[in-house]
Design a protein around this motif. Structure first.
Motif, PDB file in Angstrom:
ATOM      1  N   ARG A  99       0.826  -1.206   0.000  1.00 58.43           N
ATOM      2  CA  ARG A  99       0.000   0.000   0.000  1.00 58.43           C
ATOM      3  C   ARG A  99       0.860   1.254   0.000  1.00 58.43           C
ATOM      4  NH1 ARG A  99      -2.634   3.517   4.004  1.00 58.43           N
ATOM      5  NH2 ARG A  99      -4.611   4.253   3.130  1.00 58.43           N
ATOM      6  N   GLN A 100       1.872   1.289   0.845  1.00 55.72           N
ATOM      7  CA  GLN A 100       2.691   2.487   0.937  1.00 55.72           C
ATOM      8  C   GLN A 100       3.448   2.745  -0.350  1.00 55.72           C
ATOM      9  OE1 GLN A 100       2.497   4.595   3.677  1.00 55.72           O
ATOM     10  NE2 GLN A 100       3.448   5.954   2.155  1.00 55.72           N
ATOM     11  N   THR A 101       3.862   1.685  -1.021  1.00 54.88           N
ATOM     12  CA  THR A 101       4.590   1.849  -2.282  1.00 54.88           C
ATOM     13  C   THR A 101       3.714   2.530  -3.329  1.00 54.88           C
ATOM     14  OG1 THR A 101       5.972  -0.085  -1.809  1.00 54.88           O
ATOM     15  CG2 THR A 101       5.857   0.619  -4.095  1.00 54.88           C
ATOM     16  N   ILE A 102       2.426   2.156  -3.396  1.00 50.57           N
ATOM     17  CA  ILE A 102       1.526   2.800  -4.354  1.00 50.57           C
ATOM     18  C   ILE A 102       1.190   4.221  -3.910  1.00 50.57           C
ATOM     19  CG2 ILE A 102      -0.707   2.664  -5.503  1.00 50.57           C
ATOM     20  CD1 ILE A 102       1.290   0.540  -6.403  1.00 50.57           C
ATOM     21  N   LEU A 103       0.981   4.429  -2.617  1.00 47.35           N
ATOM     22  CA  LEU A 103       0.746   5.793  -2.137  1.00 47.35           C
ATOM     23  C   LEU A 103       1.915   6.709  -2.477  1.00 47.35           C
ATOM     24  CD1 LEU A 103      -0.805   5.192   1.413  1.00 47.35           C
ATOM     25  CD2 LEU A 103      -1.959   6.205  -0.574  1.00 47.35           C
ATOM     26  N   ASP A 104       3.127   6.193  -2.313  1.00 48.55           N
ATOM     27  CA  ASP A 104       4.314   6.997  -2.626  1.00 48.55           C
ATOM     28  C   ASP A 104       4.377   7.339  -4.104  1.00 48.55           C
ATOM     29  OD1 ASP A 104       5.023   6.841   0.031  1.00 48.55           O
ATOM     30  OD2 ASP A 104       6.582   5.327  -0.252  1.00 48.55           O
ATOM     31  N   LEU A 105       3.997   6.396  -4.962  1.00 47.23           N
ATOM     32  CA  LEU A 105       4.003   6.665  -6.400  1.00 47.23           C
ATOM     33  C   LEU A 105       2.985   7.752  -6.748  1.00 47.23           C
ATOM     34  CD1 LEU A 105       5.004   5.881  -9.269  1.00 47.23           C
ATOM     35  CD2 LEU A 105       3.076   4.276  -9.355  1.00 47.23           C
ATOM     36  N   VAL A 106       1.788   7.672  -6.188  1.00 47.37           N
ATOM     37  CA  VAL A 106       0.761   8.692  -6.434  1.00 47.37           C
ATOM     38  C   VAL A 106       1.276  10.063  -6.015  1.00 47.37           C
ATOM     39  CG1 VAL A 106      -1.531   9.495  -5.725  1.00 47.37           C
ATOM     40  CG2 VAL A 106      -1.169   7.073  -6.285  1.00 47.37           C
ATOM     41  N   GLU A 107       1.950  10.137  -4.878  1.00 50.31           N
ATOM     42  CA  GLU A 107       2.503  11.400  -4.402  1.00 50.31           C
ATOM     43  C   GLU A 107       3.642  11.880  -5.306  1.00 50.31           C
ATOM     44  OE1 GLU A 107       1.783  13.445  -1.869  1.00 50.31           O
ATOM     45  OE2 GLU A 107       0.048  12.309  -1.154  1.00 50.31           O
ATOM     46  N   ALA A 108       4.531  10.952  -5.670  1.00 51.62           N
ATOM     47  CA  ALA A 108       5.687  11.343  -6.485  1.00 51.62           C
ATOM     48  C   ALA A 108       5.257  11.899  -7.833  1.00 51.62           C
ATOM     49  CB  ALA A 108       6.619  10.142  -6.672  1.00 51.62           C
ATOM     50  N   LEU A 109       4.206  11.319  -8.415  1.00 53.93           N
ATOM     51  CA  LEU A 109       3.705  11.790  -9.713  1.00 53.93           C
ATOM     52  C   LEU A 109       2.672  12.899  -9.555  1.00 53.93           C
ATOM     53  CD1 LEU A 109       3.291   8.375 -11.594  1.00 53.93           C
ATOM     54  CD2 LEU A 109       5.248   9.940 -11.625  1.00 53.93           C
ATOM     55  N   ASP A 110       2.298  13.182  -8.319  1.00 53.89           N
ATOM     56  CA  ASP A 110       1.291  14.199  -8.000  1.00 53.89           C
ATOM     57  C   ASP A 110       0.028  13.996  -8.841  1.00 53.89           C
ATOM     58  OD1 ASP A 110       0.205  16.354  -6.643  1.00 53.89           O
ATOM     59  OD2 ASP A 110       1.004  17.834  -8.059  1.00 53.89           O
ATOM     60  N   LEU A 111      -0.491  12.771  -8.809  1.00 50.95           N
ATOM     61  CA  LEU A 111      -1.656  12.439  -9.619  1.00 50.95           C
ATOM     62  C   LEU A 111      -2.900  13.118  -9.058  1.00 50.95           C
ATOM     63  CD1 LEU A 111      -1.072   8.632 -10.284  1.00 50.95           C
ATOM     64  CD2 LEU A 111      -0.311  10.603 -11.625  1.00 50.95           C
ATOM     65  N   ARG A 112      -3.715  13.666  -9.959  1.00 48.34           N
ATOM     66  CA  ARG A 112      -4.952  14.341  -9.607  1.00 48.34           C
ATOM     67  C   ARG A 112      -6.069  13.844 -10.525  1.00 48.34           C
ATOM     68  NH1 ARG A 112      -4.202  17.526  -4.874  1.00 48.34           N
ATOM     69  NH2 ARG A 112      -1.952  17.972  -4.787  1.00 48.34           N
ATOM     70  N   ASP A 113      -7.305  14.122 -10.135  1.00 46.97           N
ATOM     71  CA  ASP A 113      -8.466  13.700 -10.936  1.00 46.97           C
ATOM     72  C   ASP A 113      -8.361  12.224 -11.304  1.00 46.97           C
ATOM     73  OD1 ASP A 113      -9.895  16.231 -11.137  1.00 46.97           O
ATOM     74  OD2 ASP A 113      -8.166  16.908 -12.309  1.00 46.97           O
ATOM     75  N   ILE A 114      -8.051  11.413 -10.298  1.00 48.94           N
ATOM     76  CA  ILE A 114      -7.801   9.994 -10.519  1.00 48.94           C
ATOM     77  C   ILE A 114      -9.110   9.223 -10.657  1.00 48.94           C
ATOM     78  CG2 ILE A 114      -6.872   7.880  -9.490  1.00 48.94           C
ATOM     79  CD1 ILE A 114      -4.829   9.646  -8.016  1.00 48.94           C
ATOM     80  N   VAL A 115      -9.188   8.424 -11.700  1.00 50.29           N
ATOM     81  CA  VAL A 115     -10.178   7.351 -11.772  1.00 50.29           C
ATOM     82  C   VAL A 115      -9.452   6.093 -11.316  1.00 50.29           C
ATOM     83  CG1 VAL A 115     -11.826   6.087 -13.169  1.00 50.29           C
ATOM     84  CG2 VAL A 115     -11.321   8.478 -13.720  1.00 50.29           C
ATOM     85  N   LEU A 116      -9.826   5.582 -10.169  1.00 54.67           N
ATOM     86  CA  LEU A 116      -9.186   4.403  -9.594  1.00 54.67           C
ATOM     87  C   LEU A 116      -9.773   3.160 -10.251  1.00 54.67           C
ATOM     88  CD1 LEU A 116      -7.304   3.226  -7.380  1.00 54.67           C
ATOM     89  CD2 LEU A 116      -9.294   3.276  -5.848  1.00 54.67           C
ATOM     90  N   VAL A 117      -8.913   2.352 -10.874  1.00 57.72           N
ATOM     91  CA  VAL A 117      -9.345   1.157 -11.603  1.00 57.72           C
ATOM     92  C   VAL A 117      -8.712  -0.049 -10.915  1.00 57.72           C
ATOM     93  CG1 VAL A 117      -9.532   0.056 -13.852  1.00 57.72           C
ATOM     94  CG2 VAL A 117      -9.293   2.548 -13.712  1.00 57.72           C
ATOM     95  N   VAL A 118      -9.553  -0.951 -10.380  1.00 59.32           N
ATOM     96  CA  VAL A 118      -9.018  -2.014  -9.532  1.00 59.32           C
ATOM     97  C   VAL A 118      -9.651  -3.357  -9.850  1.00 59.32           C
ATOM     98  CG1 VAL A 118      -8.512  -0.393  -7.657  1.00 59.32           C
ATOM     99  CG2 VAL A 118     -10.712  -1.589  -7.671  1.00 59.32           C
ATOM    100  N   GLN A 119      -8.861  -4.404  -9.593  1.00 55.36           N
ATOM    101  CA  GLN A 119      -9.312  -5.781  -9.709  1.00 55.36           C
ATOM    102  C   GLN A 119      -8.387  -6.642  -8.863  1.00 55.36           C
ATOM    103  OE1 GLN A 119      -7.317  -8.131 -11.735  1.00 55.36           O
ATOM    104  NE2 GLN A 119      -8.644  -9.898 -11.397  1.00 55.36           N
ATOM    105  N   ASP A 120      -8.942  -7.697  -8.244  1.00 56.41           N
ATOM    106  CA  ASP A 120      -8.165  -8.631  -7.424  1.00 56.41           C
ATOM    107  C   ASP A 120      -7.383  -7.846  -6.360  1.00 56.41           C
ATOM    108  OD1 ASP A 120      -7.303 -11.662  -7.394  1.00 56.41           O
ATOM    109  OD2 ASP A 120      -5.416 -10.573  -7.288  1.00 56.41           O
ATOM    110  N   TRP A 121      -6.070  -8.116  -6.195  1.00 56.00           N
ATOM    111  CA  TRP A 121      -5.299  -7.385  -5.190  1.00 56.00           C
ATOM    112  C   TRP A 121      -5.211  -5.895  -5.503  1.00 56.00           C
ATOM    113  CZ3 TRP A 121      -3.467  -7.265  -0.463  1.00 56.00           C
ATOM    114  CH2 TRP A 121      -3.445  -8.457   0.274  1.00 56.00           C
ATOM    115  N   GLY A 122      -5.428  -5.524  -6.742  1.00 55.62           N
ATOM    116  CA  GLY A 122      -5.530  -4.101  -7.039  1.00 55.62           C
ATOM    117  C   GLY A 122      -6.643  -3.440  -6.262  1.00 55.62           C
ATOM    118  N   GLY A 123      -7.694  -4.211  -5.917  1.00 58.18           N
ATOM    119  CA  GLY A 123      -8.777  -3.700  -5.106  1.00 58.18           C
ATOM    120  C   GLY A 123      -8.522  -3.805  -3.620  1.00 58.18           C
ATOM    121  N   LEU A 124      -7.984  -4.935  -3.170  1.00 59.04           N
ATOM    122  CA  LEU A 124      -7.703  -5.066  -1.742  1.00 59.04           C
ATOM    123  C   LEU A 124      -6.792  -3.953  -1.251  1.00 59.04           C
ATOM    124  CD1 LEU A 124      -8.441  -8.224  -2.561  1.00 59.04           C
ATOM    125  CD2 LEU A 124      -7.511  -8.636  -0.300  1.00 59.04           C
TER     126      LEU A 124
END
Length: 293
Positions: A99-124
């Motif tokens: 989880r922290q690794t993905i949170l860090d990536l979102v912060e590093a890229l400063d992603l905004r207006d995100i449509v979160l697309v998830v499946q399997d562990w992508g959702g958990l």
């Protein structure tokens, strides 16, 4: 930490995958792979999170639809998967680590207006992200996944999958994908196996089923219960759910329970032929998502 890096030549000439690799490096030196396509100032950014034992290649039928709409697409590989580094110690892989690794990536890229697309562990993992930074997320596209909150029994389909996975420490990923998605060409199936030259690269694959919170005090369970409350009570964005009706692991019963936890989610799309890896049937889903999210 000790880690392996899949040789780049194993990713040469993959069908339907023309995207340039990009890498985010954590402070400990671990390198996370992602693709980043489309305009940086797009109105929407589709953050596409895969599950086990796949990688961002799973989204290749959906990414072109998102890009054709003029949007940005960011699709990372979890640590241990795809082009990302693969720690060799199974104990490195924890719920919080992923989880922290993905949170860090979102912060590093400063992603905004995100449509979160998830499946399997992508959702958990992914369904726990928006509550950490609600202003970054606008919409949700959710497919064949769950929130494992530890206060409800896991489905028999998942328990069977965990037993199957644990019995195969050197899982043949390409063969698994051929069985689950009969329409794959041999070359496409082989692309799923490309990240894993041998069993030493598969620690992340082995660990994921055993990280699913299965009791109230399991790592990630309290966070998942907090996420459940977030989706029930605080989520105000648009949502779309698609269900692969042939999924024996996280199929219709699991998804209908999750649907009840997502505030304002309209009736789900039911993909009659779709299996667990629903992105492989994903082009029409992506088209609906572009219109509604």
């Amino acid at each position: 930490m000790d880690r392996l890096r899949t040789p780049e030549d194993r990713f040469a000439g993959l069908p339907g995958w023309p995207y340039a690799p990009r890498f985010h490096e954590r402070p400990d030196g671990l390198r996370l792979h992602y693709i980043d396509e489309g305009p940086r100032d797009a109105a929407r950014t589709w953050l596409c999170l895969h599950g086990q034992p796949t990688w961002s290649y799973l989204y290749r039928r959906m990414i072109p639809v998102f890009l054709a709409a003029g949007d940005r697409v960011v699709a990372p590989d979890f640590a241990g998967f795809g082009r990302s580094d693969k720690p060799t110690d199974d104990a490195v892989y924890t719920f919080d680590f992923h989880r922290q690794t993905i949170l860090d990536l979102v912060e590093a890229l400063d992603l905004r207006d995100i449509v979160l697309v998830v499946q399997d562990w992508g959702g958990l993992i992914g369904l726990t992200l928006p509550m950490a930074a609600t202003d970054r997320y606008r919409s949700l596209l959710v497919m064949n996944t769950t929130l494992a909150t530890g206060d409800a029994p896991l489905s028999k389909g998942f328990l069977d999958w965990r037993a199957f996975s644990n019995s195969r420490p050197d899982m043949d990923v390409a063969a698994l994908m051929r069985r689950a998605c009969p329409h794959l060409t041999p070359e496409e199936a082989a692309a799923y196996g490309a990240p894993f030259p041998d069993a030493t690269y598969k620690a992340g694959v082995r660990r994921f089923p055993n990280l699913v919170p299965d009791r109230p005090d399991a790592p990630g369970a309290a966070l998942s219960r907090e996420a459940r409350s977030f989706w029930r009570e605080r989520w105000t964005g648009r949502s779309l759910m698609a269900i692969g009706m042939q999924d024996p692991v996280l199929g219709p019963p699991v998804m209908r329970a999750l649907h009840a936890d997502i505030n304002g989610c309209p009736p789900p799309l039911e993909i009659a032929a779709g299996g667990h890896f629903l992105q492989e049937w994903g082009e029409p889903i992506a088209r609906e998502a572009v219109k509604g999210l």
